[in-house]
Design an enzyme around this catalytic site. Structure first.
Site, PDB file in Angstrom:
ATOM      1  CB  SER A  70      -9.662 -22.442 -17.140  1.00  8.86           C
ATOM      2  OG  SER A  70     -10.304 -23.003 -17.338  1.00  8.86           O
ATOM      3  CG  HIS A  91     -13.938 -21.072 -13.550  1.00  8.99           C
ATOM      4  ND1 HIS A  91     -12.851 -21.405 -12.318  1.00  8.99           N
ATOM      5  CD2 HIS A  91     -13.304 -21.795 -14.782  1.00  8.99           C
ATOM      6  CE1 HIS A  91     -12.326 -22.551 -13.259  1.00  8.99           C
ATOM      7  NE2 HIS A  91     -12.677 -22.629 -14.010  1.00  8.99           N
ATOM      8  CD  GLU A  95     -13.046 -19.109  -9.351  1.00 14.05           C
ATOM      9  OE1 GLU A  95     -12.077 -18.816  -8.000  1.00 14.05           O
ATOM     10  OE2 GLU A  95     -12.543 -19.856 -10.231  1.00 14.05           O
ATOM     11  CG  ASN A 104      -7.986 -23.503 -12.860  1.00 15.80           C
ATOM     12  OD1 ASN A 104      -7.881 -24.258 -12.084  1.00 15.80           O
ATOM     13  ND2 ASN A 104      -8.946 -23.121 -13.253  1.00 15.80           N
TER      14      ASN A 104
HETATM   15  N1  LIG Z   1     -12.772 -29.141 -18.140  1.00 15.37           N
HETATM   16  C1  LIG Z   1     -12.447 -28.394 -17.041  1.00 15.37           C
HETATM   17  O1  LIG Z   1     -12.579 -29.674 -15.760  1.00 15.37           O
HETATM   18  C2  LIG Z   1     -12.373 -27.096 -17.396  1.00 15.37           C
HETATM   19  C3  LIG Z   1     -13.509 -26.631 -15.757  1.00 15.37           C
HETATM   20  C4  LIG Z   1     -13.368 -25.435 -15.648  1.00 15.37           C
HETATM   21  C5  LIG Z   1     -13.233 -24.582 -17.123  1.00 15.37           C
HETATM   22  N2  LIG Z   1     -12.677 -24.747 -18.307  1.00 15.37           N
HETATM   23  C6  LIG Z   1     -12.459 -24.193 -19.740  1.00 15.37           C
HETATM   24  O2  LIG Z   1     -13.774 -23.431 -19.742  1.00 15.37           O
HETATM   25  C7  LIG Z   1     -13.420 -23.843 -21.653  1.00 15.37           C
HETATM   26  C8  LIG Z   1     -14.360 -25.277 -22.304  1.00 15.37           C
HETATM   27  O3  LIG Z   1     -13.303 -26.294 -22.062  1.00 15.37           O
HETATM   28  P1  LIG Z   1     -14.090 -28.058 -21.556  1.00 15.37           P
HETATM   29  O4  LIG Z   1     -13.293 -28.695 -21.076  1.00 15.37           O
HETATM   30  O5  LIG Z   1     -15.059 -27.824 -22.060  1.00 15.37           O
HETATM   31  O6  LIG Z   1     -13.629 -28.194 -23.822  1.00 15.37           O
HETATM   32  P2  LIG Z   1     -13.749 -29.038 -24.604  1.00 15.37           P
HETATM   33  O7  LIG Z   1     -12.237 -29.424 -25.419  1.00 15.37           O
HETATM   34  O8  LIG Z   1     -14.266 -30.211 -23.859  1.00 15.37           O
HETATM   35  O9  LIG Z   1     -15.082 -28.581 -25.573  1.00 15.37           O
HETATM   36  C9  LIG Z   1     -14.620 -27.254 -25.672  1.00 15.37           C
HETATM   37  C10 LIG Z   1     -15.349 -27.648 -26.927  1.00 15.37           C
HETATM   38  O10 LIG Z   1     -15.708 -26.010 -28.102  1.00 15.37           O
HETATM   39  C11 LIG Z   1     -15.999 -26.584 -29.189  1.00 15.37           C
HETATM   40  N3  LIG Z   1     -15.431 -25.341 -29.540  1.00 15.37           N
HETATM   41  C12 LIG Z   1     -14.501 -25.323 -30.481  1.00 15.37           C
HETATM   42  N4  LIG Z   1     -14.275 -24.090 -31.018  1.00 15.37           N
HETATM   43  C13 LIG Z   1     -15.703 -23.530 -31.425  1.00 15.37           C
HETATM   44  C14 LIG Z   1     -16.534 -23.244 -32.109  1.00 15.37           C
HETATM   45  N5  LIG Z   1     -15.917 -21.911 -32.706  1.00 15.37           N
HETATM   46  N6  LIG Z   1     -17.304 -22.159 -32.228  1.00 15.37           N
HETATM   47  C15 LIG Z   1     -18.272 -23.429 -31.424  1.00 15.37           C
HETATM   48  N7  LIG Z   1     -17.608 -23.935 -31.083  1.00 15.37           N
HETATM   49  C16 LIG Z   1     -16.510 -24.636 -31.018  1.00 15.37           C
HETATM   50  C17 LIG Z   1     -15.915 -27.675 -29.123  1.00 15.37           C
HETATM   51  O11 LIG Z   1     -15.930 -28.325 -30.364  1.00 15.37           O
HETATM   52  C18 LIG Z   1     -15.597 -28.538 -28.329  1.00 15.37           C
HETATM   53  O12 LIG Z   1     -16.806 -29.131 -27.853  1.00 15.37           O
HETATM   54  C19 LIG Z   1     -12.272 -24.158 -21.619  1.00 15.37           C
HETATM   55  O13 LIG Z   1     -12.303 -22.544 -21.918  1.00 15.37           O
HETATM   56  C20 LIG Z   1     -11.632 -24.303 -19.857  1.00 15.37           C
HETATM   57  O14 LIG Z   1     -10.267 -23.655 -20.051  1.00 15.37           O
HETATM   58  C21 LIG Z   1     -12.693 -26.284 -17.821  1.00 15.37           C
END
Ligand SMILES: NC(=O)c1ccc[n+]([C@@H]2O[C@H](COP(=O)([O-])OP(=O)(O)OC[C@H]3O[C@@H](n4cnc5c(N)ncnc54)[C@H](O)[C@@H]3O)[C@@H](O)[C@H]2O)c1
Length: 289
Positions: free
Chosen positions: A119, A140, A152, A190
Site C-alpha cells: 500500500s 495495488h 493502481e 493512500n
Molecule cells: N487491507 C486492505 O484494505 C489493503 C488494501 C490494499 C493493499 N493492502 C496491502 O496488501 C498487503 C496484505 O494486506 P492484507 O490486508 O491482506 O493483510 P492480512 O493480514 O489480511 O494478510 C496477510 C497474509 O500474509 C500471510 N503471510 C505472512 N507472511 C507470509 C509468508 N512468509 N508466506 C506466505 N504468507 C505469509 C499471513 O499469514 C496473512 O494471511 C499489505 O501489503 C497491505 O498493505 C491492503
C-alpha cells in the site's frame, strides 16, 4: 508475454481476494500461506467468497465451480515455480516483503513478472530485492478485491513500458480498471486517504465528536458510502497503522504519524472487521453489533 499461471504469496484479506478474482477469470492460480493450517483456512475463506458471489448472483454456478477448480492453496513457496506472474500480498512490513521477494525471484523463471500489493512501500525498494527490477510492478488492488474495480499499477523509473502494459492487460482480464501511477509513497489512493483517516482519529481524540457522528457527517455530507472509522475497520487497523507509519517514515509529515488510539487498538488486537472488533464491533456475519 501473456500471463496464464498466477501465484499469490500471502492469502489474507487481499491475497485471498486476488486468488478468488484470478480463479474466477480463468487463471490457474496457486496461493501460498505460512502453514498447512493457514492454507486450509485461506482455501475455506476463498471458497466461501465464491459461494457468496454465487448467492448474490454475481457469478453463475458453472463459474463458481470452474473457479473452485482453478485454484489451490499451498504452504510450500516452491509451488510457485511455474507462475508467469507472482503477486506478493504478505503483511505491510518492508523487511518481510524484501525477504519474500528475494525468495520468489530465485524460484520463478527469468521472464516471469513479480508484483507487490504493497500500500505504501516504495516499489524501488522492493524491486531492488530481486534480480529483475525492470519486471517488477506495484499491483495495488482495493478491498474487497472481487468487487472493487480499481487497481493502481505502480511503475518505477526502471520498469519497462511493455511490462507495465502486460500487467495493465492482466488487470483488465480480471475485469478491473487499472490506473498507472508513478512510484511515490502511498501512490494516489493512500497518499490522500491515509492522512484523512489519521485526521479523523485525532479529531475523535480531541473530542470533536464521537465516532458515529464523524462517520455520519462524512456519509451524509459528502455522499461517501462509509465514514473514516467504518472504513478503517474495513481496511484493518493494523494495515492503517502500518501504512501511516511507513508514509511518516518517508514524508516526515506529522499528519501521517500513527495516532495513539490507533496504536492502542492494534496492540489490543482490535483490528477491525477481520477480528470482529475495531472502532466498532461486528457479529459473525460481519454486521455491526
Ligand atoms: N487491507 C486492505 O484494505 C489493503 C488494501 C490494499 C493493499 N493492502 C496491502 O496488501 C498487503 C496484505 O494486506 P492484507 O490486508 O491482506 O493483510 P492480512 O493480514 O489480511 O494478510 C496477510 C497474509 O500474509 C500471510 N503471510 C505472512 N507472511 C507470509 C509468508 N512468509 N508466506 C506466505 N504468507 C505469509 C499471513 O499469514 C496473512 O494471511 C499489505 O501489503 C497491505 O498493505 C491492503
Amino acid at each position: 508475454m501473456q500471463i496464464k499461471r498466477v501465484a499469490v504469496v500471502g492469502c489474507g484479506t487481499m491475497g485471498g481476494g486476488i486468488v478468488q478474482t484470478a480463479a474466477q477469470n480463468g487463471f490457474q492460480t496457486v496461493g501460498v500461506e505460512t502453514s498447512e493450517q493457514a492454507a486450509e483456512a485461506a482455501h475455506a475463506r476463498i471458497a466461501a467468497g465464491l459461494n457468496r458471489s454465487f448467492a448474490r448472483g454475481k457469478i453463475t454456478e458453472a463459474q463458481r465451480d470452474s473457479a473452485l477448480a482453478n485454484f489451490t492453496i499451498s504452504s510450500d513457496l516452491s509451488d510457485i515455480t511455474d507462475a508467469d506472474l507472482v503477486i506478493e500480498a504478505v503483511f505491510e512490513d518492508v523487511e518481510l516483503k524484501k525477504e519474500i521477494l528475494g525468495r520468489i525471484d530465485k524460484l520463478v523463471a527469468p521472464e516471469a513478472f513479480i508484483a507487490s500489493n504493497t500500500s505504501t512501500i516504495p516499489l524501488v525498494i522492493l524491486a531492488a530485492a530481486t534480480t529483475r527490477p525492470e519486471q517488477v510492478v506495484g499491483a495495488h488492488f482495493f478491498n474487497p478485491v472481487p468487487s472493487m474495480k480499481l487497481v493502481e499499477v505502480i511503475k518505477t523509473p526502471v520498469t519497462l513500458p511493455e511490462n507495465v502494459q502486460t500487467f495493465v492487460d492482466f488487470a483488465k482480464a480480471l475485469g478491473k480498471s487499472p490506473v498507472v501511477v508513478n512510484d511515490v509513497p502511498g501512490f494516489i489512493g493512500n497518499l490522500l486517504i491515509v492522512p484523512y483517516l489519521t485526521d479523523a482519529i485525532r479529531a475523535f481524540e480531541r473530542d470533536v465528536a464521537d465516532m458515529e457522528s464523524i462517520d455520519e457527517v462524512i456519509k451524509l455530507g459528502f455522499n461517501h458510502p462509509m465514514g473514516p472509522f467504518a472504513l478503517s475497520d474495513l481496511i484493518g487497523l493494523d494495515i492503517v497503522h502500518d501504512m501511516a507509519a511507513s508514509m511518516y517514515e518517508e514524508y516526515k509529515d506529522p499528519r501521517y504519524f500513527p495516532p495513539t488510539l490507533l496504536k492502542q487498538y492494534v496492540r489490543l488486537g482490535w483490528l477491525g472487521r477481520k477480528t470482529g472488533r475495531g472502532f466498532y464491533t461486528y457479529d459473525e456475519n460481519g454486521a455491526r453489533s
